[in-house]
Enzyme design. Structure first.
Site, PDB file in Angstrom:
ATOM      1  N   LEU A  17       0.854  -1.181   0.000  1.00  0.00           N
ATOM      2  CA  LEU A  17       0.000   0.000   0.000  1.00  0.00           C
ATOM      3  C   LEU A  17       0.891   1.232   0.000  1.00  0.00           C
ATOM      4  O   LEU A  17       1.548   1.540   0.989  1.00  0.00           O
ATOM      5  CB  LEU A  17      -0.905   0.006   1.239  1.00  0.00           C
ATOM      6  CG  LEU A  17      -1.747  -1.243   1.502  1.00  0.00           C
ATOM      7  CD1 LEU A  17      -2.679  -1.022   2.693  1.00  0.00           C
ATOM      8  CD2 LEU A  17      -2.549  -1.630   0.257  1.00  0.00           C
ATOM      9  N   THR A  24       8.872   2.594  -3.408  1.00  0.00           N
ATOM     10  CA  THR A  24       9.641   2.306  -4.628  1.00  0.00           C
ATOM     11  C   THR A  24      10.929   1.591  -4.295  1.00  0.00           C
ATOM     12  O   THR A  24      11.346   0.643  -4.984  1.00  0.00           O
ATOM     13  CB  THR A  24       9.950   3.611  -5.380  1.00  0.00           C
ATOM     14  OG1 THR A  24       8.721   4.237  -5.760  1.00  0.00           O
ATOM     15  CG2 THR A  24      10.780   3.352  -6.621  1.00  0.00           C
ATOM     16  N   ILE A 141      17.619   2.445  12.025  1.00  0.00           N
ATOM     17  CA  ILE A 141      18.170   2.062  13.325  1.00  0.00           C
ATOM     18  C   ILE A 141      17.285   0.992  13.965  1.00  0.00           C
ATOM     19  O   ILE A 141      16.096   1.217  14.175  1.00  0.00           O
ATOM     20  CB  ILE A 141      18.256   3.274  14.265  1.00  0.00           C
ATOM     21  CG1 ILE A 141      19.113   4.381  13.641  1.00  0.00           C
ATOM     22  CG2 ILE A 141      18.823   2.871  15.619  1.00  0.00           C
ATOM     23  CD1 ILE A 141      19.086   5.670  14.420  1.00  0.00           C
ATOM     24  N   LYS A 210       6.810   9.343  17.809  1.00  0.00           N
ATOM     25  CA  LYS A 210       7.838   8.319  18.028  1.00  0.00           C
ATOM     26  C   LYS A 210       8.060   8.068  19.522  1.00  0.00           C
ATOM     27  O   LYS A 210       8.276   6.931  19.945  1.00  0.00           O
ATOM     28  CB  LYS A 210       9.128   8.747  17.342  1.00  0.00           C
ATOM     29  CG  LYS A 210       9.002   8.801  15.820  1.00  0.00           C
ATOM     30  CD  LYS A 210      10.196   9.464  15.166  1.00  0.00           C
ATOM     31  CE  LYS A 210      10.037   9.522  13.665  1.00  0.00           C
ATOM     32  NZ  LYS A 210      11.136  10.267  12.992  1.00  0.00           N
TER      33      LYS A 210
END
Length: 440
Positions: A17, A24, A141, A210
Site C-alpha cells: 500500500l 519504490t 536504526i 515516536k
C-alpha cells in the site's frame, strides 16, 4: 546441512500500500535481492499488487501490479500487507481489515501506531497475525525490536533520543555556524531535509509520535501522542546556543521516556513522556550526533546504558527497516508461527508534565539597579525553585541576568516565570530552556 529450499515452496504473497520514495525502494530491493531473500526466508516473496493514487506516475513499475483500489488488495489473497502510505484515515481501516482477516502487517506509519496502536495490536492478537513497524521510529536504526524482544527480560528505566533528522540538522547548523533558526531551516529545505511545510518536524509532532511508540514498548503501557508533552524548536535562538556553549552544552530536540514515581502515589511507578529542546553537556553521547542522524540512548537495570545510532530518515534507510520486518514476518509465515506480541500489562499512569522535575536555564532582561538580584531570587524561592548558578551580563539597558536552577517541578518553574513577567525589575523573560544530563 543442505541450504536448498523445499521443492515447490509456495511464495509469500505481498500487497504493498503506497509506492512513494520508500515504497519504490522496497520494490527495488525485493526484485534485486530476490534470490538472497528467498534463501533467508525459506520461500520466495511475490508482490501481488501495489496500491497507488496515480498509476501513470509509476512508469518503472509493472502496470499489471498497480491499482487504485487498496481495499481490493487488502481483501485479496495476500499473506502480508506492507503499508507505506502514512496518515490515519483511510489507512487505519485498511490495516484493521487486513489483520482481522489473518494477514500480517508491516507498517512505517508512526502517526497511526502512536494514535491507534492499541486497536491494531488487538486486531493482530485476535486473528494470530503479526504486526511489525520497525521503520516507524528512527529509520534504519534497529530500536523497536530490541525493546520488544531483546530487552524484554530487562527492566528499562529510561529512553532518551534524537529521533527527528530535520530538527537535528537545523540545531546542528545553528550550533556550528551561529545561524538563526530561519536560516538553518532554509538550508535544510534546500537540501531536502525539511518538507515544504515543516510543521510536523519543527513543532515536535513527529518526535512526539515516536516517543509514544518508544514509551509504550519500553514500559508495557498504552501511550498515545496525547500523553506526550511537546515543544518544538522554532523559539530556539543563537543566543540560546551562546548560553549553552558557556555551560559546556549544546541544544538538541530530545524525546524522553522515563519510568518515574507516580506523584499521586510515590510508592508506585508512572510513565513520563515528553519532547522538547534542551541543553545537554557536550560530553553526553547524544551531543555528538550531528547532521540529520538519529540516536536513541536506552538505560536498563541489567544491561546498563545502550546507544543506537544511524540514519533516521530517507528512502533507503526506511526501506531497509521495512524489508527487515518483511523478512521476519515472512519467516514466521513459513514456520506457521507468529512473533511475540506487545504487552501492555503494566498499564502505568502517565505523570503530567507539571509534576515532572527538570533543571532550567532562564535568561532575563533586567533593570540595572540595586535590588534586582534579590527581587528575582525571591520569586524563585516563593515557588520553591532553588537557584544553582547566576550571572549578570552587560550593564544599563543591556543588562541580562542568566540563572540555572536545581531540579524543580515544571509547574513551579512556570509559576515563577509568570511572576517574573509582572516584576518591576524584569523587562522581559528572554528565554527559558530545560537542562538535561547534568547533576541536579
Amino acid at each position: 546441512m543442505s541450504n536448498t529450499l523445499p521443492r515447490g515452496a509456495a511464495p509469500i504473497r505481498v500487497a504493498l500500500l503506497g509506492c512513494g520514495t520508500v515504497g519504490t525502494e522496497v520494490v527495488r530491493l525485493i526484485e534485486e535481492q530476490s534470490k538472497d531473500l528467498t534463501a533467508r526466508i525459506g520461500a520466495p516473496l511475490e508482490i501481488v499488487g501495489i496500491a497507488v493514487r496515480r498509476p501513470d506516475k509509476h512508469p518503472d513499475i509493472k502496470a499489471s501490479l498497480l491499482t487504485t483500489d487498496a481495499q481490493s488488495l487488502v481483501d485479496g489473497d495476500a499473506d502480508i500487507v506492507v503499508e507505506v502510505i502514512g496518515g490515519i484515515d483511510p489507512v487505519k481501516g485498511l490495516l484493521v481489515d487486513a489483520l482481522r482477516s489473518g494477514k500480517s502487517v508491516v507498517s512505517a506509519n508512526k502517526a497511526l501506531l502512536a494514535e491507534e496502536g492499541g486497536l491494531l495490536h488487538a486486531a493482530a492478537a485476535e486473528s494470530g497475525a503479526d504486526l511489525y513497524y520497525e521503520a516507524a521510529v528512527a529509520g534504519a536504526i534497529p530500536i523497536l525490536r530490541p525493546l520488544r524482544e531483546s530487552m524484554v527480560g530487562d527492566r528499562i528505566t529510561r529512553v532518551l533520543g534524537i529521533v527527528n533528522g530535520t530538527t537535528n540538522y537545523i540545531l546542528s547548523r545553528m550550533d556550528e555556524t551561529g545561524s538563526s533558526f530561519s536560516e538553518a531551516l532554509a538550508e535544510a529545505t534546500d537540501l531536502g531535509y525539511a518538507e515544504a511545510d515543516p510543521t510536523a518536524d519543527v513543532d515536535g509532532f513527529d518526535a512526539a509520535a515516536k516517543a509514544a511508540i518508544l514509551a509504550a514498548l519500553a514500559f508495557h503501557t498504552p501511550v498515545t501522542t496525547d500523553d506526550v508533552y511537546r515543544e518544538g524548536i522554532s523559539a530556539v535562538t543563537s543566543g540560546d546556543f551562546a548560553s549553552a556553549r558557556d555551560m559546556g552544552c549544546t541544544i538538541k530536540l530530545l524525546s524522553i521516556c522515563e519510568r518515574v514515581s507516580d506523584p499521586d502515589n510515590p510508592s508506585e511507578d508512572a510513565v513520563s513522556a515528553r519532547v522538547y529542546p534542551a541543553m545537554i553537556p557536550r560530553t553526553h553521547p547524544l551531543a555528538s550526533v550531528g547532521d540529520a542522524f538519529n540516536a536513541v540512548f536506552v538505560e536498563a537495570e541489567a544491561a546498563g546504558p545502550l546507544m543506537f545510532y544511524g540514519k533516521g530518515a530517507g528512502g533507503d534507510p526506511t526501506a531497509s527497516a521495512v524489508l527487515g520486518d518483511l523478512v521476519a514476518v515472512a519467516r514466521n509465515k513459513v514456520a506457521t508461527t507468529t512473533g511475540g506480541g506487545v504487552s501492555t500489562y503494566a498499564a502505568l499512569p502517565i505523570r503530567p508534565m507539571g509534576k515532572t522535575p527538570t533543571r532550567y536555564h532562564v535568561s532575563l532582561d533586567v533593570s540595572d539597579k540595586a535590588g534586582v538580584l534579590a527581587a528575582v531570587a525571591t520569586e524563585f524561592a516563593r515557588n520553591d525553585v532553588s537557584i544553582s548558578t547566576v550571572r549578570q551580563e552587560g550593564r544599563g539597558d543591556e543588562a541580562t541576568l542568566v540563572l540555572v536552577t536545581h531540579t524543580a517541578a515544571d509547574e513551579a518553574l512556570a509559576a515563577t516565570v509568570e511572576q517574573l513577567h509582572a516584576s518591576e525589575y524584569v523587562r522581559a523573560v528572554v528565554s527559558v530552556m530545560r537542562v538535561e544530563g547534568k547533576d541536579s
